[in-house]
Design an enzyme around this catalytic site. Structure first.
Site, PDB file in Angstrom:
ATOM      1  N   TRP A 235     -59.328  34.426   1.999  1.00 34.02           N
ATOM      2  CA  TRP A 235     -58.389  33.679   2.849  1.00 34.02           C
ATOM      3  C   TRP A 235     -58.439  32.186   2.605  1.00 34.02           C
ATOM      4  O   TRP A 235     -57.428  31.496   2.769  1.00 34.02           O
ATOM      5  CB  TRP A 235     -58.568  34.040   4.322  1.00 34.02           C
ATOM      6  CG  TRP A 235     -58.189  35.470   4.553  1.00 34.02           C
ATOM      7  CD1 TRP A 235     -59.013  36.497   4.862  1.00 34.02           C
ATOM      8  CD2 TRP A 235     -56.873  36.040   4.413  1.00 34.02           C
ATOM      9  NE1 TRP A 235     -58.298  37.678   4.929  1.00 34.02           N
ATOM     10  CE2 TRP A 235     -56.995  37.421   4.662  1.00 34.02           C
ATOM     11  CE3 TRP A 235     -55.617  35.529   4.088  1.00 34.02           C
ATOM     12  CZ2 TRP A 235     -55.905  38.301   4.610  1.00 34.02           C
ATOM     13  CZ3 TRP A 235     -54.529  36.403   4.043  1.00 34.02           C
ATOM     14  CH2 TRP A 235     -54.678  37.760   4.299  1.00 34.02           C
TER      15      TRP A 235
ATOM     16  N   ASP B  72     -59.477  27.716   9.974  1.00 33.76           N
ATOM     17  CA  ASP B  72     -58.804  28.994  10.190  1.00 33.76           C
ATOM     18  C   ASP B  72     -59.797  29.889  10.929  1.00 33.76           C
ATOM     19  O   ASP B  72     -60.776  30.361  10.353  1.00 33.76           O
ATOM     20  CB  ASP B  72     -58.414  29.599   8.826  1.00 33.76           C
ATOM     21  CG  ASP B  72     -57.918  31.037   8.935  1.00 33.76           C
ATOM     22  OD1 ASP B  72     -57.831  31.566  10.051  1.00 33.76           O
ATOM     23  OD2 ASP B  72     -57.607  31.620   7.870  1.00 33.76           O
TER      24      ASP B  72
ATOM     25  N   LYS C 175     -56.014  39.702  15.409  1.00 35.74           N
ATOM     26  CA  LYS C 175     -57.338  40.259  15.155  1.00 35.74           C
ATOM     27  C   LYS C 175     -58.151  40.326  16.438  1.00 35.74           C
ATOM     28  O   LYS C 175     -58.542  41.394  16.888  1.00 35.74           O
ATOM     29  CB  LYS C 175     -58.054  39.433  14.095  1.00 35.74           C
ATOM     30  CG  LYS C 175     -57.320  39.575  12.781  1.00 35.74           C
ATOM     31  CD  LYS C 175     -57.694  38.574  11.763  1.00 35.74           C
ATOM     32  CE  LYS C 175     -56.730  38.628  10.602  1.00 35.74           C
ATOM     33  NZ  LYS C 175     -56.628  39.945   9.944  1.00 35.74           N
TER      34      LYS C 175
HETATM   35  C1  PLP Z   1     -58.916  34.631   8.076  1.00 36.76           C
HETATM   36  C2  PLP Z   1     -57.470  34.999   7.896  1.00 36.76           C
HETATM   37  N1  PLP Z   1     -56.575  34.023   7.675  1.00 36.76           N
HETATM   38  C3  PLP Z   1     -55.274  34.306   7.501  1.00 36.76           C
HETATM   39  C4  PLP Z   1     -54.794  35.591   7.548  1.00 36.76           C
HETATM   40  C5  PLP Z   1     -53.338  35.840   7.322  1.00 36.76           C
HETATM   41  O1  PLP Z   1     -52.703  36.144   8.504  1.00 36.76           O
HETATM   42  P1  PLP Z   1     -51.256  36.810   8.576  1.00 36.76           P
HETATM   43  O2  PLP Z   1     -51.382  38.197   8.041  1.00 36.76           O
HETATM   44  O3  PLP Z   1     -50.923  36.757  10.040  1.00 36.76           O
HETATM   45  O4  PLP Z   1     -50.326  35.981   7.771  1.00 36.76           O
HETATM   46  C6  PLP Z   1     -55.714  36.643   7.781  1.00 36.76           C
HETATM   47  C7  PLP Z   1     -55.351  38.059   7.878  1.00 36.76           C
HETATM   48  O5  PLP Z   1     -54.394  38.651   7.885  1.00 36.76           O
HETATM   49  C8  PLP Z   1     -57.068  36.326   7.946  1.00 36.76           C
HETATM   50  O6  PLP Z   1     -57.984  37.294   8.149  1.00 36.76           O
END
Ligand code: PLP
Length: 363
Positions: free
Chosen positions: A103, A173, A197
């Site tokens: 991520w 994040d 989550k």
């Molecule tokens: C730590 C983290 N950041 C960003 C995301 C991306 O989020 P999204 O799927 O809502 O775009 C995720 C998982 O999906 C994640 O686990």
């Protein structure tokens, strides 16, 4: 388990607290005498305004958010924030990123579209199985911010100490650890979290931003919706927001407050994670994938002796009522996501099952 629900170890969307789901179910056709569902309600109505305002007030209480921070509810989930952060905060066009896994890599790739990215620390050398030392990072004077992914959902690492950003705003994040433990918001310039989550349904991110970082001098090309100022000025009601997600998240905030807040969550999460990690440490069959001191309390990746066995364990757990234990496709193995809403009994039952599996399959 009531309602025939399974223990769902999904990394997200993930389990929500059962009492919250019951409340939502009871209100789904007629929200508190309004004669309609929250799904059918104008976002400009007094009823919805109260839902939004209470959600923000409860989140502020839960996290003890200082007055000089804005709380924003923004559609689009996590991936949109990778771009928004860079578009809004790269004033000098330079940002520092710590690379700890899947991520943070996505955030880095996105930020590179908008400016210069300096990777100031990385754990790539050991397959992202640890958090690098961030106590003396080489941060240029003109850096606009330092970015971390505070809990890597796929790799299973978490920060127990925040980086020394040498005075630059820290951007984090927190998607896969949001509200899992107390957080001193004043140490950050911006915190964001996709809510699917540890809080509610998919499709929204919560952004907590220090007011001085909200710019009114963004370049013309930045889309209106992608400017934090747009959302801050309109109390997250610039356009039709994700009303349903705001409503569900608001319920979870109230639930967490009633449960004793983030200290209580931290205590429970530590205990739950210890059950699983203690088992993995003892096991001769299963192995944890992360350095001990950096192990996430939310996402626990592990492997069995072979890829074939991994697949067999996943199938066996599913048949026994434990769902979504397959590791992310990019890393394989297994992963148990044990967010706030996963009951302790779920982890206990999984550990019992894995112990039994080991006894039957190792010679
Ligand atoms: C730590 C983290 N950041 C960003 C995301 C991306 O989020 P999204 O799927 O809502 O775009 C995720 C998982 O999906 C994640 O686990």
């Amino acid at each position: 388990m009531k309602y025939n629900r399974v223990y769902n170890f999904s990394a997200g969307p993930a389990m929500m607290p059962e009492p919250v789901l019951e409340e939502i179910a009871a209100e789904v056709l007629n929200y508190k005498g309004s004669g309609m569902s929250v799904m059918e309600m104008s976002h400009r109505s007094k009823v919805f305004q109260q839902i939004r305002d209470e959600a923000e007030a409860d989140l502020r209480k839960l996290m003890n958010i200082p007055d000089n921070y804005k709380v924003l509810f923004i559609q689009g989930g996590g991936t949109v924030e990778f771009a928004m952060v860079a578009m809004n905060l790269m004033k000098n066009g330079v940002a520092c990123y710590v690379e700890t896994g899947a991520w943070s890599k996505k955030a880095i790739a996105e930020a590179k579209k908008y400016g210069e990215v300096k990777i100031v620390a990385s754990s790539k050398d050991k397959n992202f199985s640890y958090i690098p030392d961030c106590s003396d990072l080489d941060i240029p004077d003109n850096a606009d911010y330092v970015y971390i992914c505070e809990n890597e959902t796929i790799n299973g690492t978490t920060y127990f100490n925040l980086p020394d950003t040498k005075g630059k705003p820290l951007v984090s994040d927190q998607s896969s650890m949001f509200l899992s433990r107390p957080c001193d918001v004043s140490k950050y310039g911006l915190i964001w979290a996709g809510v699917q989550k540890n809080v509610g349904p998919a499709g929204m991110a919560v952004v907590i931003i220090r007011e001085d970082l909200i710019r009114d001098d963004l370049p013309q090309w930045v889309p209106t919706y992608m400017s934090y100022k747009t959302h801050a000025d309109a109390d997250s009601l610039y356009n039709t927001p994700n009303c349903w997600a705001i409503y569900c998240c608001g319920k979870v905030f109230k639930y967490l407050l009633a449960q004793g807040g983030l200290e209580a969550m931290d205590q429970r999460n530590r205990e739950k994670a210890a059950l699983l990690y203690d088992f993995l440490d003892e096991s001769k069959f299963f192995t944890g994938a992360v350095r001990k001191e950096d192990r996430s309390l939310m996402n626990v990746p592990f492997v069995s002796p072979s890829k074939e066995q991994d697949a067999e364990v996943v199938a066996a757990t599913k048949a026994a009522g434990f769902d979504n234990l397959k590791g992310h496709k990019s890393v394989g193995g297994l992963r148990a996501s044990i967010y706030n809403a996963m009951p302790r009994e779920g982890v206990e039952a999984l550990v019992d099952f894995l112990r039994q599996y080991e006894a039957e399959h190792s010679k």
